[in-house]
Design a protein around this motif. Structure first.
Motif, PDB file in Angstrom:
ATOM      1  N   ILE A  18       0.802  -1.227   0.000  1.00  0.00           N
ATOM      2  CA  ILE A  18       0.000   0.000   0.000  1.00  0.00           C
ATOM      3  C   ILE A  18       0.838   1.282   0.000  1.00  0.00           C
ATOM      4  O   ILE A  18       0.604   2.191  -0.810  1.00  0.00           O
ATOM      5  CB  ILE A  18      -0.954   0.013   1.216  1.00  0.00           C
ATOM      6  CG1 ILE A  18      -1.897  -1.193   1.163  1.00  0.00           C
ATOM      7  CG2 ILE A  18      -1.738   1.313   1.271  1.00  0.00           C
ATOM      8  CD1 ILE A  18      -2.816  -1.211  -0.021  1.00  0.00           C
ATOM      9  N   LEU A  19       1.801   1.391   0.904  1.00  0.00           N
ATOM     10  CA  LEU A  19       2.419   2.696   1.163  1.00  0.00           C
ATOM     11  C   LEU A  19       3.156   3.310  -0.019  1.00  0.00           C
ATOM     12  O   LEU A  19       2.961   4.505  -0.302  1.00  0.00           O
ATOM     13  CB  LEU A  19       3.339   2.593   2.383  1.00  0.00           C
ATOM     14  CG  LEU A  19       2.614   2.372   3.719  1.00  0.00           C
ATOM     15  CD1 LEU A  19       3.610   2.321   4.869  1.00  0.00           C
ATOM     16  CD2 LEU A  19       1.582   3.461   3.951  1.00  0.00           C
ATOM     17  N   PRO A  20       4.035   2.599  -0.738  1.00  0.00           N
ATOM     18  CA  PRO A  20       4.708   3.260  -1.867  1.00  0.00           C
ATOM     19  C   PRO A  20       3.720   3.818  -2.884  1.00  0.00           C
ATOM     20  O   PRO A  20       3.859   4.951  -3.357  1.00  0.00           O
ATOM     21  CB  PRO A  20       5.570   2.142  -2.469  1.00  0.00           C
ATOM     22  CG  PRO A  20       5.800   1.194  -1.347  1.00  0.00           C
ATOM     23  CD  PRO A  20       4.524   1.213  -0.555  1.00  0.00           C
ATOM     24  N   GLY A  21       2.700   3.032  -3.201  1.00  0.00           N
ATOM     25  CA  GLY A  21       1.723   3.485  -4.183  1.00  0.00           C
ATOM     26  C   GLY A  21       0.806   4.566  -3.663  1.00  0.00           C
ATOM     27  O   GLY A  21       0.415   5.471  -4.411  1.00  0.00           O
ATOM     28  N   LEU A  22       0.448   4.495  -2.386  1.00  0.00           N
ATOM     29  CA  LEU A  22      -0.428   5.519  -1.814  1.00  0.00           C
ATOM     30  C   LEU A  22       0.261   6.878  -1.819  1.00  0.00           C
ATOM     31  O   LEU A  22      -0.339   7.893  -2.196  1.00  0.00           O
ATOM     32  CB  LEU A  22      -0.824   5.122  -0.389  1.00  0.00           C
ATOM     33  CG  LEU A  22      -1.815   6.046   0.320  1.00  0.00           C
ATOM     34  CD1 LEU A  22      -3.159   6.045  -0.396  1.00  0.00           C
ATOM     35  CD2 LEU A  22      -1.990   5.627   1.772  1.00  0.00           C
ATOM     36  N   LEU A  23       1.517   6.905  -1.414  1.00  0.00           N
ATOM     37  CA  LEU A  23       2.263   8.161  -1.426  1.00  0.00           C
ATOM     38  C   LEU A  23       2.446   8.678  -2.852  1.00  0.00           C
ATOM     39  O   LEU A  23       2.331   9.878  -3.115  1.00  0.00           O
ATOM     40  CB  LEU A  23       3.622   7.963  -0.754  1.00  0.00           C
ATOM     41  CG  LEU A  23       3.585   7.631   0.743  1.00  0.00           C
ATOM     42  CD1 LEU A  23       4.988   7.346   1.264  1.00  0.00           C
ATOM     43  CD2 LEU A  23       2.947   8.776   1.528  1.00  0.00           C
ATOM     44  N   TYR A  26      -0.923  10.124  -4.091  1.00  0.00           N
ATOM     45  CA  TYR A  26      -1.180  11.446  -3.517  1.00  0.00           C
ATOM     46  C   TYR A  26      -0.269  12.501  -4.144  1.00  0.00           C
ATOM     47  O   TYR A  26      -0.668  13.661  -4.318  1.00  0.00           O
ATOM     48  CB  TYR A  26      -1.002  11.403  -2.001  1.00  0.00           C
ATOM     49  CG  TYR A  26      -2.301  11.204  -1.272  1.00  0.00           C
ATOM     50  CD1 TYR A  26      -2.946  12.259  -0.649  1.00  0.00           C
ATOM     51  CD2 TYR A  26      -2.911   9.951  -1.229  1.00  0.00           C
ATOM     52  CE1 TYR A  26      -4.156  12.080   0.011  1.00  0.00           C
ATOM     53  CE2 TYR A  26      -4.113   9.761  -0.575  1.00  0.00           C
ATOM     54  CZ  TYR A  26      -4.736  10.831   0.042  1.00  0.00           C
ATOM     55  OH  TYR A  26      -5.939  10.651   0.682  1.00  0.00           O
ATOM     56  N   ALA A  27       0.944  12.107  -4.494  1.00  0.00           N
ATOM     57  CA  ALA A  27       1.891  13.057  -5.084  1.00  0.00           C
ATOM     58  C   ALA A  27       1.408  13.570  -6.434  1.00  0.00           C
ATOM     59  O   ALA A  27       1.656  14.725  -6.792  1.00  0.00           O
ATOM     60  CB  ALA A  27       3.266  12.407  -5.226  1.00  0.00           C
ATOM     61  N   ILE A  28       0.702  12.729  -7.183  1.00  0.00           N
ATOM     62  CA  ILE A  28       0.229  13.173  -8.495  1.00  0.00           C
ATOM     63  C   ILE A  28      -1.211  13.673  -8.447  1.00  0.00           C
ATOM     64  O   ILE A  28      -1.803  13.960  -9.499  1.00  0.00           O
ATOM     65  CB  ILE A  28       0.361  12.060  -9.551  1.00  0.00           C
ATOM     66  CG1 ILE A  28      -0.515  10.851  -9.197  1.00  0.00           C
ATOM     67  CG2 ILE A  28       1.806  11.644  -9.725  1.00  0.00           C
ATOM     68  CD1 ILE A  28      -0.516   9.771 -10.266  1.00  0.00           C
ATOM     69  N   ILE A  68      14.384   3.889  -0.697  1.00  0.00           N
ATOM     70  CA  ILE A  68      14.970   5.062  -1.366  1.00  0.00           C
ATOM     71  C   ILE A  68      14.320   5.263  -2.735  1.00  0.00           C
ATOM     72  O   ILE A  68      13.969   6.393  -3.113  1.00  0.00           O
ATOM     73  CB  ILE A  68      16.492   4.891  -1.503  1.00  0.00           C
ATOM     74  CG1 ILE A  68      17.149   4.930  -0.118  1.00  0.00           C
ATOM     75  CG2 ILE A  68      17.078   5.977  -2.400  1.00  0.00           C
ATOM     76  CD1 ILE A  68      18.617   4.557  -0.129  1.00  0.00           C
ATOM     77  N   ALA A  69      14.167   4.168  -3.474  1.00  0.00           N
ATOM     78  CA  ALA A  69      13.547   4.272  -4.798  1.00  0.00           C
ATOM     79  C   ALA A  69      12.119   4.787  -4.694  1.00  0.00           C
ATOM     80  O   ALA A  69      11.680   5.626  -5.500  1.00  0.00           O
ATOM     81  CB  ALA A  69      13.572   2.910  -5.483  1.00  0.00           C
ATOM     82  N   SER A  70      11.376   4.311  -3.709  1.00  0.00           N
ATOM     83  CA  SER A  70       9.991   4.757  -3.534  1.00  0.00           C
ATOM     84  C   SER A  70       9.929   6.245  -3.212  1.00  0.00           C
ATOM     85  O   SER A  70       9.083   6.977  -3.754  1.00  0.00           O
ATOM     86  CB  SER A  70       9.321   3.954  -2.413  1.00  0.00           C
ATOM     87  OG  SER A  70       9.306   2.572  -2.712  1.00  0.00           O
ATOM     88  N   LEU A  71      10.820   6.709  -2.345  1.00  0.00           N
ATOM     89  CA  LEU A  71      10.852   8.130  -2.008  1.00  0.00           C
ATOM     90  C   LEU A  71      11.220   8.979  -3.224  1.00  0.00           C
ATOM     91  O   LEU A  71      10.660  10.067  -3.434  1.00  0.00           O
ATOM     92  CB  LEU A  71      11.841   8.375  -0.865  1.00  0.00           C
ATOM     93  CG  LEU A  71      11.403   7.851   0.510  1.00  0.00           C
ATOM     94  CD1 LEU A  71      12.521   8.047   1.534  1.00  0.00           C
ATOM     95  CD2 LEU A  71      10.133   8.554   0.981  1.00  0.00           C
ATOM     96  N   LEU A  72      12.157   8.498  -4.026  1.00  0.00           N
ATOM     97  CA  LEU A  72      12.533   9.230  -5.238  1.00  0.00           C
ATOM     98  C   LEU A  72      11.352   9.338  -6.196  1.00  0.00           C
ATOM     99  O   LEU A  72      11.114  10.399  -6.793  1.00  0.00           O
ATOM    100  CB  LEU A  72      13.706   8.530  -5.931  1.00  0.00           C
ATOM    101  CG  LEU A  72      15.078   8.688  -5.273  1.00  0.00           C
ATOM    102  CD1 LEU A  72      16.121   7.844  -5.998  1.00  0.00           C
ATOM    103  CD2 LEU A  72      15.502  10.159  -5.270  1.00  0.00           C
ATOM    104  N   VAL A  73      10.611   8.259  -6.338  1.00  0.00           N
ATOM    105  CA  VAL A  73       9.440   8.283  -7.216  1.00  0.00           C
ATOM    106  C   VAL A  73       8.417   9.289  -6.712  1.00  0.00           C
ATOM    107  O   VAL A  73       7.847  10.070  -7.493  1.00  0.00           O
ATOM    108  CB  VAL A  73       8.817   6.874  -7.308  1.00  0.00           C
ATOM    109  CG1 VAL A  73       7.446   6.940  -7.975  1.00  0.00           C
ATOM    110  CG2 VAL A  73       9.725   5.939  -8.084  1.00  0.00           C
ATOM    111  N   VAL A  74       8.180   9.308  -5.418  1.00  0.00           N
ATOM    112  CA  VAL A  74       7.213  10.240  -4.842  1.00  0.00           C
ATOM    113  C   VAL A  74       7.654  11.679  -5.073  1.00  0.00           C
ATOM    114  O   VAL A  74       6.851  12.533  -5.476  1.00  0.00           O
ATOM    115  CB  VAL A  74       7.036   9.960  -3.336  1.00  0.00           C
ATOM    116  CG1 VAL A  74       6.212  11.070  -2.680  1.00  0.00           C
ATOM    117  CG2 VAL A  74       6.367   8.609  -3.120  1.00  0.00           C
ATOM    118  N   VAL A  75       8.921  11.949  -4.838  1.00  0.00           N
ATOM    119  CA  VAL A  75       9.436  13.316  -5.007  1.00  0.00           C
ATOM    120  C   VAL A  75       9.347  13.755  -6.462  1.00  0.00           C
ATOM    121  O   VAL A  75       8.862  14.854  -6.772  1.00  0.00           O
ATOM    122  CB  VAL A  75      10.885  13.408  -4.493  1.00  0.00           C
ATOM    123  CG1 VAL A  75      11.492  14.756  -4.869  1.00  0.00           C
ATOM    124  CG2 VAL A  75      10.929  13.205  -2.980  1.00  0.00           C
TER     125      VAL A  75
END
Length: 663
Positions: A18-23, A26-28, A68-75
């Motif tokens: 859930i979390l990587p995709g949820l963030l 929300y980012a987009i 780290i990859a998930s955070l980069l994608v969100v940013v």
């Protein structure tokens, strides 16, 4: 270990799903139910792409890497959305709180029923799926942990030396490996829990978004979708038992959300929870997630999306005509038809899919019976789901009266047709249509609930609405003030009672077939309790880097997943190198054949494990390993440990055998 001990494992699995995709959602600018329901699709895409890139760059697979990859994608996604915000409506207004709350609260009974089915069906969290494909999946996880490489581009060979690497849809393995690495659990436990989370959380969430796109901002529909998504046997419970098809299970769990995205593009979503801009951005994400989970899910999406897409194109063409641009509309329709049929002809003739299309399963029933099974949820001789199927069939008639929902009838007809073709026909001609699912009735039966769930939901809500109208029309009864939501919940409870808890007993028995040994009279067990005890006993008697020769058909190839010792043959039916083939036929002759020791040294084979054959005893492939038999007192083999027919030998007749350079 009991199921309460697996709560941290389940939380880890839910977090990764859930979390990587949820963030990212929300980012987009995606909000509400759409954000939650699309989270598994986005998470799978992020995790799979990370695994692929890391494999190419030689970066070790790990939890910090994916974080780290998930955070980069969100940013990055957030920055791009911020730049486009002024030009496009990148933030979609969230649904009213009652709608979102109803959907998420309605997930609770779905999760409870799903968890109950998994717990009772699997028995113990450490139980193994006693199936052919499970050997590959378990050992693929062991390979990922050993090698630090989770790339789907190299997974097909699972580290077999001398065999070219190849693509295998690895999203399920990547997800399960992260669950394992995050929780420190064993491979069997992580596998069972991760699969349980996919079907008890991911699948109901996807159904929630699909129904949201069909029913609009309907609180009653959102309240009951989750629990009704658990009511159909063919999926998800059927694929947990058959095969076992864990990658397919993940792919199909993502399918409803993908179809919901298609509805936005086709203009058929009611009070669209997304937007066309978001939907077009999500298309490549859906394709990536589905392709990495299992390509079958993409073909399933195409099959179910054909009707709504062409309805959308037809409506666009009519609008062009009304606006005086008839030629543009005609050209658009012609182009769409050419693209569709051109793609179909290519797929039906290309050598790429030839191995998949060539799978043949003999038809096992009449067309009439197959049709009846599809309508009653009783595919592949499973018990009929009379109550929920009747509600879904009523839904077919009700949605036909609603212009925006008629596509459901067409898509359901497509899924029924595909199942009937595999179960009752299966000719060379039909195999060009059903070949993308291995011409397999179980895989195609699993598509049916994708449309049956919204049909059942819409049916109950409409029946509740009709009941409310009838009640309010009667002065005395009208004073009860019954709402559509209350009546929908009452009808759902009645359905659950008629369906004996929404058929949870049938679902438990379906899952249990290959987990608790209730249906092993013909197939047998891969590894029983005695074998697991022996493997645990010999773990410390085999050096960590040693390679163990054994006949994989006796279940001993699972020592990789169970005790982290590398088997020479990690699957029951895998392409073998010349050295592996030679040892399979001649290892017992090491004292007379110098080539045996040469191959043993090159592969690092220093132990031989003898097991007992309980799995598929009728299969002739068991005899493909005549060189791996009990040597008894033959020179060159030293008995290390034994328990009945189970024996571990050290190979001493080839001198010191160095461990392989890499695992």
């Amino acid at each position: 270990m009991n199921w309460l001990d697996t709560i941290p494992v389940a939380l880890a699995a839910v977090g990764w799903l859930i979390l990587p995709g949820l963030l990212g959602g929300y980012a987009i600018g995606i909000r509400g139910i759409a954000a939650w329901a699309l989270a598994p699709t986005l998470s799978v895409a992020v995790i799979s792409v990370t695994a692929t890139v890391a494999g190419k760059l030689g970066i070790h697979w790990s939890v910090p890497l994916v974080l780290i990859a998930s955070l980069l994608v969100v940013v990055v996604a957030g920055l791009v959305a911020l730049l486009l915000r002024r030009r496009f409506a990148v933030v979609r207004p969230a649904d009213p709180r009652p709608v979102t709350a109803a959907g998420l609260i309605g997930m609770l009974p779905a999760i409870a029923l799903g968890a109950l089915t998994i717990v009772l069906g699997m028995g113990s969290p450490e139980n193994l799926s006693q199936t052919f494909d499970a050997v590959f999946h378990y050992n693929a996880l062991a390979y990922i942990l050993d090698s630090g490489n989770a790339s789907p581009l190299t997974l097909a060979s699972i580290g077999t030396p001398g065999i070219p690497v190849g693509f295998y849809p690895g999203a399920w393995h990547d997800f399960a490996s992260l669950t394992l690495l995050s929780s420190g659990s064993s491979i069997p436990v992580a596998t069972n829990v991760a699969t349980g989370v996919i079907v008890a959380v991911g699948w109901p969430l996807g159904c929630l978004l699909l129904v949201r796109q069909v029913a609009g901002r309907s609180v009653p529909a959102m309240a009951i979708t989750g629990v009704l998504s658990t009511a159909f046997t063919a999926f998800p419970w059927g694929l947990i038992s058959f095969g076992v098809l864990w990658p397919n299970t993940l792919g199909l769990a993502l399918l409803p959300a993908g179809l919901a995205v298609v509805l936005s593009i086709a203009g058929l979503a009611k009070d669209d929870a997304l937007s066309r801009a978001h939907a077009w951005v999500l298309v490549p994400v859906v394709v990536l997630a589905g392709g990495f989970a299992h390509p079958n899910s993409l073909f399933s999406l195409v099959a179910l999306a054909v009707v709504p897409v062409f309805i959308g194109i037809g409506r666009w063409a009519l609008r062009m005509r009304r606006e005086g641009r008839t030629s543009r509309g005609v050209i658009g329709v012609v182009v769409a038809l050419v693209v569709f049929f051109g793609a179909f002809l290519w797929a039906a003739t290309t050598p790429i899919f030839a191995p998949v299309r060539s799978f043949y399963w003999k038809p096992f029933e009449t067309t009439a019976k197959a049709l009846g099974e599809a309508l009653l949820g009783a595919t592949n001789d499973r018990p009929s789901l009379w109550a929920v199927s009747a509600v879904a069939i009523v839904g077919l008639f009700l949605v036909w009266r609603v212009r925006e929902q008629r596509w459901l009838v067409g898509s359901f007809a497509v899924s029924v047709l595909l199942f009937v073709l595999t179960a009752a026909v299966n000719t060379p001609i039909t195999m060009r249509i059903t070949g993308y699912w291995y011409n397999d009735s179980y895989r195609l039966a699993a598509m049916l609930p994708v449309i049956a769930v919204p049909l059942a939901v819409l049916s109950l809500v409409r029946l509740a609405d009709l009941a409310r109208e009838r009640l309010t029309a009667t002065e005395r009864l009208g004073r009860l003030g019954a709402s559509t939501l209350a009546l929908t919940l009452v009808l759902t409870v009645v359905l659950a009672i008629l369906g004996k808890g929404l058929y949870v007993g049938d679902h438990v028995r379906t899952v249990a077939l290959n987990y608790t040994g209730q249906d092993t009279s013909n197939t047998g067990n891969l590894v029983d309790s005695d074998e697991r005890a022996f493997y645990n006993k010999i773990k410390n008697e085999i050096p960590e880097n040693a390679v163990v020769a054994s006949n994989p058909w006796d279940g001993s190839s699972l020592i990789w997943a169970l005790i982290n010792r590398k088997p020479l043959y990690p699957h029951l039916q895998l392409t073998l190198s010349p050295e592996q083939k030679y040892l399979a036929k001649h290892l017992i002759q090491l004292g007379q054949d110098p080539a045996v020791c040469t191959d043993a040294r090159s592969l690092g084979v220093s132990y031989m494990l003898i097991g007992d054959f309980n799995f598929w005893p009728w299969d002739a492939q068991i005899k493909d390993y005549p060189g791996i038999v009990d040597p008894g007192s033959r020179p060159g083999f030293e008995l290390v440990d034994s328990s009945g027919e189970l024996k571990l030998y050290k190979i001493t007749g080839c001198g010191v055998i160095p461990a392989p350079a890499t695992r």
